[in-house]
Design an enzyme around this catalytic site. Structure first.
Site, PDB file in Angstrom:
ATOM      1  NE  ARG A 186      -3.874   0.470   1.891  1.00  0.00           N
ATOM      2  CZ  ARG A 186      -5.110   0.479   2.406  1.00  0.00           C
ATOM      3  NH1 ARG A 186      -5.364   1.200   3.481  1.00  0.00           N
ATOM      4  NH2 ARG A 186      -6.075  -0.199   1.831  1.00  0.00           N
ATOM      5  CG  HIS A 229      -8.234   0.081  -3.037  1.00  0.00           C
ATOM      6  ND1 HIS A 229      -7.477  -1.043  -2.768  1.00  0.00           N
ATOM      7  CD2 HIS A 229      -8.899   0.361  -1.878  1.00  0.00           C
ATOM      8  CE1 HIS A 229      -7.677  -1.400  -1.499  1.00  0.00           C
ATOM      9  NE2 HIS A 229      -8.545  -0.582  -0.948  1.00  0.00           N
ATOM     10  CD  GLN A 232     -12.954  -1.915  -1.151  1.00  0.00           C
ATOM     11  OE1 GLN A 232     -12.119  -1.974  -0.251  1.00  0.00           O
ATOM     12  NE2 GLN A 232     -14.183  -2.400  -0.987  1.00  0.00           N
ATOM     13  CG  ASP A 271     -13.637   6.054  -0.662  1.00  0.00           C
ATOM     14  OD1 ASP A 271     -13.712   5.894   0.574  1.00  0.00           O
ATOM     15  OD2 ASP A 271     -12.562   5.961  -1.300  1.00  0.00           O
ATOM     16  CB  CYS A 276     -14.048   0.915  -0.114  1.00  0.00           C
ATOM     17  SG  CYS A 276     -13.525   2.617   0.193  1.00  0.00           S
ATOM     18  NE  ARG A 296     -10.255  -5.661   0.021  1.00  0.00           N
ATOM     19  CZ  ARG A 296      -9.454  -4.667   0.390  1.00  0.00           C
ATOM     20  NH1 ARG A 296      -9.974  -3.550   0.852  1.00  0.00           N
ATOM     21  NH2 ARG A 296      -8.135  -4.761   0.257  1.00  0.00           N
TER      22      ARG A 296
HETATM   23  N1  NVA Z   1      -9.981   6.469  -1.101  1.00  0.00           N
HETATM   24  C1  NVA Z   1      -9.578   5.990   0.206  1.00  0.00           C
HETATM   25  C2  NVA Z   1      -9.779   4.522   0.296  1.00  0.00           C
HETATM   26  C3  NVA Z   1      -9.455   3.918   1.630  1.00  0.00           C
HETATM   27  C4  NVA Z   1      -9.637   2.444   1.648  1.00  0.00           C
HETATM   28  C5  NVA Z   1      -8.137   6.350   0.459  1.00  0.00           C
HETATM   29  O1  NVA Z   1      -7.312   6.279  -0.466  1.00  0.00           O
HETATM   30  O2  NVA Z   1      -7.835   6.731   1.575  1.00  0.00           O
HETATM   31  N1   CP Z   2     -11.250  -0.543   2.181  1.00  0.00           N
HETATM   32  C1   CP Z   2      -9.979  -0.640   2.593  1.00  0.00           C
HETATM   33  O1   CP Z   2      -9.049  -0.816   1.823  1.00  0.00           O
HETATM   34  O2   CP Z   2      -9.839  -0.533   3.938  1.00  0.00           O
HETATM   35  P1   CP Z   2      -8.472  -0.368   4.740  1.00  0.00           P
HETATM   36  O3   CP Z   2      -7.951   1.016   4.435  1.00  0.00           O
HETATM   37  O4   CP Z   2      -8.889  -0.509   6.172  1.00  0.00           O
HETATM   38  O5   CP Z   2      -7.517  -1.414   4.297  1.00  0.00           O
END
Ligand code: NVA
Ligand code: CP
Length: 303
Positions: A106, A133, A136, A223, A262, A290
């Site tokens: 990540r 992502h 997701q 989101d 998500c 997930r």
């Molecule tokens: N769009 C959000 C998704 C978190 C799972 C982010 O990037 O923080």
């Molecule tokens: N939806 C998702 O990716 O959640 P986290 O940020 O908790 O991994």
């Protein structure tokens, strides 16, 4: 079935058939798990998980998924790696490839995951970048398929930020025959390259009117207005209250529409409590899925 791509960075790497098979495998693995059938198909395999950003679902679903498949997962915060002292992504990728069978990361800049993939001899999975992502989207499509019994021909309304989750979702829609309408303020649209490509196979609309998106939608999604990499408090003024998913948005969608998010969510910002905690919301199934989709993905990669 093994997928052809070595890495999964955006979701565009998968063919339509591969995507559909991963979702069906995830549905099967879920049923098997509930029946107590759980095969150690990744025995002696190790997953390295690198996190430059926080995570609840991604971290836990990959770690539990590897455990259930008889393998092992290493949680590596980038602060604890030599990355924090300036070791390059290239060298990190080369070293990790000598120990582990697959890497999930990540990251902030999407280029980081591309560099990691290019320099790893083992498969690399994007566990979220600022731009995409894909994991997701796998869980989202699985959840929609479970609830609607099909994917092709549905309409999704995405209301809110045209962000990383939205970009991978558009790829997922285009490979599943789902039409999508994105309602977002000007300047917050999804990646134009992604939209252009999706236009070749599905109906995709970009609008500034949430109720236009919601009309006839089978699925309503949103989101957070502020992603981890995008925390400018001024953003909320562009989105709130116009782009909030509230009961009137859900009423405009089809009667049997479902709501996905998500997570993590900010109740009262992008969605009201009445919607996310209401009868049309399937967010907890989506979060659970997930786990099943991470397992299906890992089993479909060459590890
Ligand atoms: N769009 C959000 C998704 C978190 C799972 C982010 O990037 O923080
Ligand atoms: N939806 C998702 O990716 O959640 P986290 O940020 O908790 O991994």
């Amino acid at each position: 079935m093994k997928i052809k791509t070595k890495d999964l960075l955006t979701l565009d790497e998968l063919t339509k058939d591969e995507l559909s098979k991963i979702i069906d495998l995830a549905i099967k693995l879920k049923k098997d798990l509930k029946k107590g059938k759980n095969q150690p198909l990744l025995k002696n395999k190790t997953l390295a998980m690198i996190f430059q950003k926080p995570s609840t679902r991604t971290r836990v679903s990959f770690e539990v998924g590897m455990f259930q498949l008889g393998g092992h997962a290493l949680n590596l915060s980038s602060d604890d790696l030599q990355l924090s002292r300036g070791e390059s992504i290239e060298d990190t990728a080369k070293a990790l490839s000598r120990y582990v069978d697959v890497i999930m990361a990540r990251v902030y800049d999407h280029k980081t995951i591309e560099t990691l993939a290019k320099n790893s001899s083992v498969p690399v999975i994007n566990g979220l970048s600022n731009s995409f992502h894909p994991c997701q989207t796998l869980a989202d499509l699985m959840t929609i398929k479970e609830k609607k019994r099909k994917l092709s021909g549905l309409k999704i309304a995405w209301i809110g930020d045209g962000n990383n989750v939205c970009n991978s979702l558009i790829y997922g829609c285009s490979k599943s025959g789902i039409n999508i309408s994105v309602a977002t303020p000007r300047g917050y649209e999804p990646d134009s390259k992604v939209v252009k490509q999706a236009k070749k196979s599905i109906k995709i609309e970009i609008t500034t009117h949430p109720l236009t998106s919601a009309k006839n939608a089978d699925v309503v999604m949103t989101d957070t207005f502020s992603s981890i990499h995008n925390r400018d408090p001024k953003r909320i003024k562009r989105f709130f209250p116009k782009f909030q998913v509230n009961p009137s948005v859900m009423k405009t969608a089809k009667n049997n529409a479902i709501f996905l998010h998500c997570l993590p969510a900010k109740r009262g910002n992008e969605v009201t409590s009445s919607v996310i905690d209401g009868p049309k919301s399937v967010v907890w199934d989506e979060a659970e899925n997930r786990l099943h989709t991470e397992k299906a993905l890992l089993l479909s990669m060459s590890i």
